[in-house]
Design a protein around this motif. Sequence first.
Motif, PDB file in Angstrom:
ATOM      1  N   LEU A   1     -13.631  17.310  -4.752  1.00  0.00           N
ATOM      2  CA  LEU A   1     -13.797  18.589  -4.689  1.00  0.00           C
ATOM      3  C   LEU A   1     -12.435  19.284  -4.323  1.00  0.00           C
ATOM      4  O   LEU A   1     -12.097  20.714  -4.486  1.00  0.00           O
ATOM      5  CB  LEU A   1     -14.870  19.261  -3.886  1.00  0.00           C
ATOM      6  CG  LEU A   1     -16.256  18.642  -4.442  1.00  0.00           C
ATOM      7  CD1 LEU A   1     -17.339  18.931  -3.546  1.00  0.00           C
ATOM      8  CD2 LEU A   1     -16.510  19.301  -5.958  1.00  0.00           C
ATOM      9  N   HIS A   2     -11.927  18.849  -3.158  1.00  0.00           N
ATOM     10  CA  HIS A   2     -10.643  19.426  -2.509  1.00  0.00           C
ATOM     11  C   HIS A   2      -9.191  18.834  -2.757  1.00  0.00           C
ATOM     12  O   HIS A   2      -8.241  19.157  -2.375  1.00  0.00           O
ATOM     13  CB  HIS A   2     -10.868  19.387  -0.947  1.00  0.00           C
ATOM     14  CG  HIS A   2     -12.017  19.983  -0.453  1.00  0.00           C
ATOM     15  ND1 HIS A   2     -12.164  21.164  -0.235  1.00  0.00           N
ATOM     16  CD2 HIS A   2     -13.204  19.197   0.070  1.00  0.00           C
ATOM     17  CE1 HIS A   2     -13.555  21.453   0.255  1.00  0.00           C
ATOM     18  NE2 HIS A   2     -14.145  20.452   0.491  1.00  0.00           N
ATOM     19  N   GLY A   3      -9.112  18.318  -3.899  1.00  0.00           N
ATOM     20  CA  GLY A   3      -7.985  18.060  -4.567  1.00  0.00           C
ATOM     21  C   GLY A   3      -7.076  16.707  -3.697  1.00  0.00           C
ATOM     22  O   GLY A   3      -5.856  16.819  -3.770  1.00  0.00           O
ATOM     23  N   ARG A   4      -7.772  16.084  -2.699  1.00  0.00           N
ATOM     24  CA  ARG A   4      -7.104  14.895  -2.063  1.00  0.00           C
ATOM     25  C   ARG A   4      -7.239  13.699  -2.873  1.00  0.00           C
ATOM     26  O   ARG A   4      -7.980  13.520  -3.866  1.00  0.00           O
ATOM     27  CB  ARG A   4      -7.942  14.844  -0.669  1.00  0.00           C
ATOM     28  CG  ARG A   4      -8.055  16.013   0.317  1.00  0.00           C
ATOM     29  CD  ARG A   4      -8.787  15.725   1.580  1.00  0.00           C
ATOM     30  NE  ARG A   4      -9.995  15.523   1.423  1.00  0.00           N
ATOM     31  CZ  ARG A   4     -11.071  16.376   1.858  1.00  0.00           C
ATOM     32  NH1 ARG A   4     -10.775  17.504   2.352  1.00  0.00           N
ATOM     33  NH2 ARG A   4     -12.284  15.774   1.894  1.00  0.00           N
TER      34      ARG A   4
ATOM     35  N   MET B   1     -22.992  18.682  -4.482  1.00  0.00           N
ATOM     36  CA  MET B   1     -23.711  19.982  -4.933  1.00  0.00           C
ATOM     37  C   MET B   1     -23.072  21.237  -4.182  1.00  0.00           C
ATOM     38  O   MET B   1     -23.090  21.123  -2.992  1.00  0.00           O
ATOM     39  CB  MET B   1     -25.118  19.611  -4.740  1.00  0.00           C
ATOM     40  CG  MET B   1     -25.646  18.941  -5.780  1.00  0.00           C
ATOM     41  SD  MET B   1     -27.730  18.793  -5.441  1.00  0.00           S
ATOM     42  CE  MET B   1     -27.970  17.608  -6.561  1.00  0.00           C
ATOM     43  N   ASP B   2     -22.923  22.238  -5.040  1.00  0.00           N
ATOM     44  CA  ASP B   2     -22.764  23.696  -4.177  1.00  0.00           C
ATOM     45  C   ASP B   2     -24.186  24.343  -3.806  1.00  0.00           C
ATOM     46  O   ASP B   2     -25.172  23.677  -4.455  1.00  0.00           O
ATOM     47  CB  ASP B   2     -21.925  24.547  -5.068  1.00  0.00           C
ATOM     48  CG  ASP B   2     -22.368  24.706  -6.498  1.00  0.00           C
ATOM     49  OD1 ASP B   2     -23.693  24.637  -6.643  1.00  0.00           O
ATOM     50  OD2 ASP B   2     -21.453  25.045  -7.422  1.00  0.00           O
ATOM     51  N   GLU B   3     -24.098  25.412  -3.479  1.00  0.00           N
ATOM     52  CA  GLU B   3     -25.419  26.041  -3.007  1.00  0.00           C
ATOM     53  C   GLU B   3     -26.287  26.280  -4.348  1.00  0.00           C
ATOM     54  O   GLU B   3     -27.403  26.334  -3.916  1.00  0.00           O
ATOM     55  CB  GLU B   3     -25.066  27.348  -2.255  1.00  0.00           C
ATOM     56  CG  GLU B   3     -24.643  27.209  -0.896  1.00  0.00           C
ATOM     57  CD  GLU B   3     -25.687  26.655   0.404  1.00  0.00           C
ATOM     58  OE1 GLU B   3     -26.934  26.680  -0.247  1.00  0.00           O
ATOM     59  OE2 GLU B   3     -25.293  25.844   0.946  1.00  0.00           O
TER      60      GLU B   3
ATOM     61  N   LYS C   1     -30.370  24.668  -4.962  1.00  0.00           N
ATOM     62  CA  LYS C   1     -31.620  25.322  -5.366  1.00  0.00           C
ATOM     63  C   LYS C   1     -32.182  24.742  -6.632  1.00  0.00           C
ATOM     64  O   LYS C   1     -33.641  24.969  -6.793  1.00  0.00           O
ATOM     65  CB  LYS C   1     -31.389  26.705  -5.462  1.00  0.00           C
ATOM     66  CG  LYS C   1     -30.644  27.254  -4.259  1.00  0.00           C
ATOM     67  CD  LYS C   1     -31.513  27.731  -2.995  1.00  0.00           C
ATOM     68  CE  LYS C   1     -31.049  28.294  -1.957  1.00  0.00           C
ATOM     69  NZ  LYS C   1     -31.758  28.201  -0.772  1.00  0.00           N
ATOM     70  N   THR C   2     -31.430  24.306  -7.513  1.00  0.00           N
ATOM     71  CA  THR C   2     -32.000  23.822  -8.638  1.00  0.00           C
ATOM     72  C   THR C   2     -31.990  22.530  -8.985  1.00  0.00           C
ATOM     73  O   THR C   2     -32.971  21.805  -9.632  1.00  0.00           O
ATOM     74  CB  THR C   2     -31.125  24.377 -10.209  1.00  0.00           C
ATOM     75  OG1 THR C   2     -29.783  24.059  -9.961  1.00  0.00           O
ATOM     76  CG2 THR C   2     -31.071  25.807  -9.924  1.00  0.00           C
TER      77      THR C   2
ATOM     78  N   ILE D   1     -25.696  17.796   2.982  1.00  0.00           N
ATOM     79  CA  ILE D   1     -25.368  19.381   2.823  1.00  0.00           C
ATOM     80  C   ILE D   1     -24.269  19.542   4.359  1.00  0.00           C
ATOM     81  O   ILE D   1     -24.021  20.763   4.704  1.00  0.00           O
ATOM     82  CB  ILE D   1     -26.552  20.162   3.070  1.00  0.00           C
ATOM     83  CG1 ILE D   1     -27.378  20.105   4.256  1.00  0.00           C
ATOM     84  CG2 ILE D   1     -27.392  20.038   1.805  1.00  0.00           C
ATOM     85  CD1 ILE D   1     -28.514  20.910   4.209  1.00  0.00           C
ATOM     86  N   GLY D   2     -24.142  18.327   5.027  1.00  0.00           N
ATOM     87  CA  GLY D   2     -23.079  18.652   6.204  1.00  0.00           C
ATOM     88  C   GLY D   2     -23.387  18.988   7.276  1.00  0.00           C
ATOM     89  O   GLY D   2     -22.875  19.338   8.142  1.00  0.00           O
TER      90      GLY D   2
END
Length: 469
Positions: free
Chosen positions: A78-81, A278-280, A284-285, A354-355
């Motif tokens: 996700l962060h390109g590392r 997963m993003d926010e 939810k879905t 979710i961290g």
Amino acid sequence: MNELDVDKSFLKKSTLFNILGTVLKICGPLLTIMLARIFGAGEFGIFVSTQGLLLTIARASTLGLDIGLRWYLPQNKLHGRVAYNGIMESFWISVAVSLFITVVIIVGSFTPLISDELPYYAISLVFYSGMYVLSSSSEGNRKPWISIFINDFVIAVMAPLVSIVLHYLDIPHALPFGLLFGQVIGFTLHAKAVRKQFKTMPVIPQGRASKELVMYSIPLGLTVFVGNLLQRSTLWMVLFFLGAEASGVYALMMTLANGLQTIRNGFNPIITPVVSGMDESRLKTDLKPVYSYCVSMATMIQVIIGFFIVLFPEEIMSIAGKSYVVQPMALGILLFFQLVVTFFGMVNTVIDGIGKSVVNLKASVIQLLTSVVAGFILIPQFGLLGAALSMLIYGIVSSVYCNVYLLKRSLQPYSSKLWIDIVWMVLLLALYILINAQVVTLTMVGKIAVYVCVLLLLGAQFLFYKRKF
């Protein structure tokens, strides 16, 4: 394929390997039962208690970086590392800490503070901690089946098997040396598996572990440390209040019941990387179908094993010897504890995903306090049954805490399709009560007939979920 379809494909493949792994996992507990029979309740109880201490120290030496990789490695994309960022950084930190602790234990053995036997166990520490990091690296890279095969089969079989062979060869310290052999084999296999996945990863990292990984992992490390204390605290209280032989019997019960825990643990590295990606909006879905599928599969496998243990507790315990058939109803309570923390407590993997690792740390501290208070009250009064009840109580408390937290975040991971799993848990509880209250008396043929019916019904349920979920 959209992201949810990719996740579903991963879940199905991982679940299949978990089911196959469950068959392999049976070998470890069976050999552990043989250890109990060969070495006797007293020596076996001390072995399990010492091994528990070793596992606690090894987990603490990783500082949580091993479990943190399950969340961090999916974040690399996700962060390109680079894909392997964080692995060797975590590995060398864990090895350095565990090596320092090993030296302290060996030096301390020359004083009255540490027993002469403990250094033989401590040699395994470096391999334990290094293996934890490498194992979690495969899990974070969405290859949990590697850990399932190595940890739950190869090590679980090789360690007790080697101890048995060494015992019959009259080689001293058979139990710690068997443990060491299993860890060396596991470490070697994990190292080769990680190298195959990350061919360009340097052995010596160019920088330090990122602040993000460390800040996420330290609460996890503390959570696991408290969790290990939690899992062993009841056994240690049994040893304190009831003696070594009773702790050996209870250790065997925990070994059998923990067969259900390994199933749940097998799904932990599956859920966390998926939720981490997963993003926010997807939380939810997509969280509900992902989590509900894993809970359903884990509970189904546990129910299969649970019915077998409830129907045949004395037969299983007698494999280790008649001296182990003590308060078999405690084994049933331990089974329900495992079912509760699987169905309602596996949400801790979502919280990690979710961290929010600090939340699980708070839950673990609450569990530990509950366990100690309940144990000191119940164990002297009810013996092994009281020990099992104290574990069930803290499992319920933790599950309530974690679910309330998710509800406050407006996250509801349970599908309505899970009602059938609750029915199975209630049926298992009802059968346990009826048998132990002697309301129902089943012959061996009757027990076999009941179990066959359970298998057929669960098989039909599995086919249904395969289509519907």
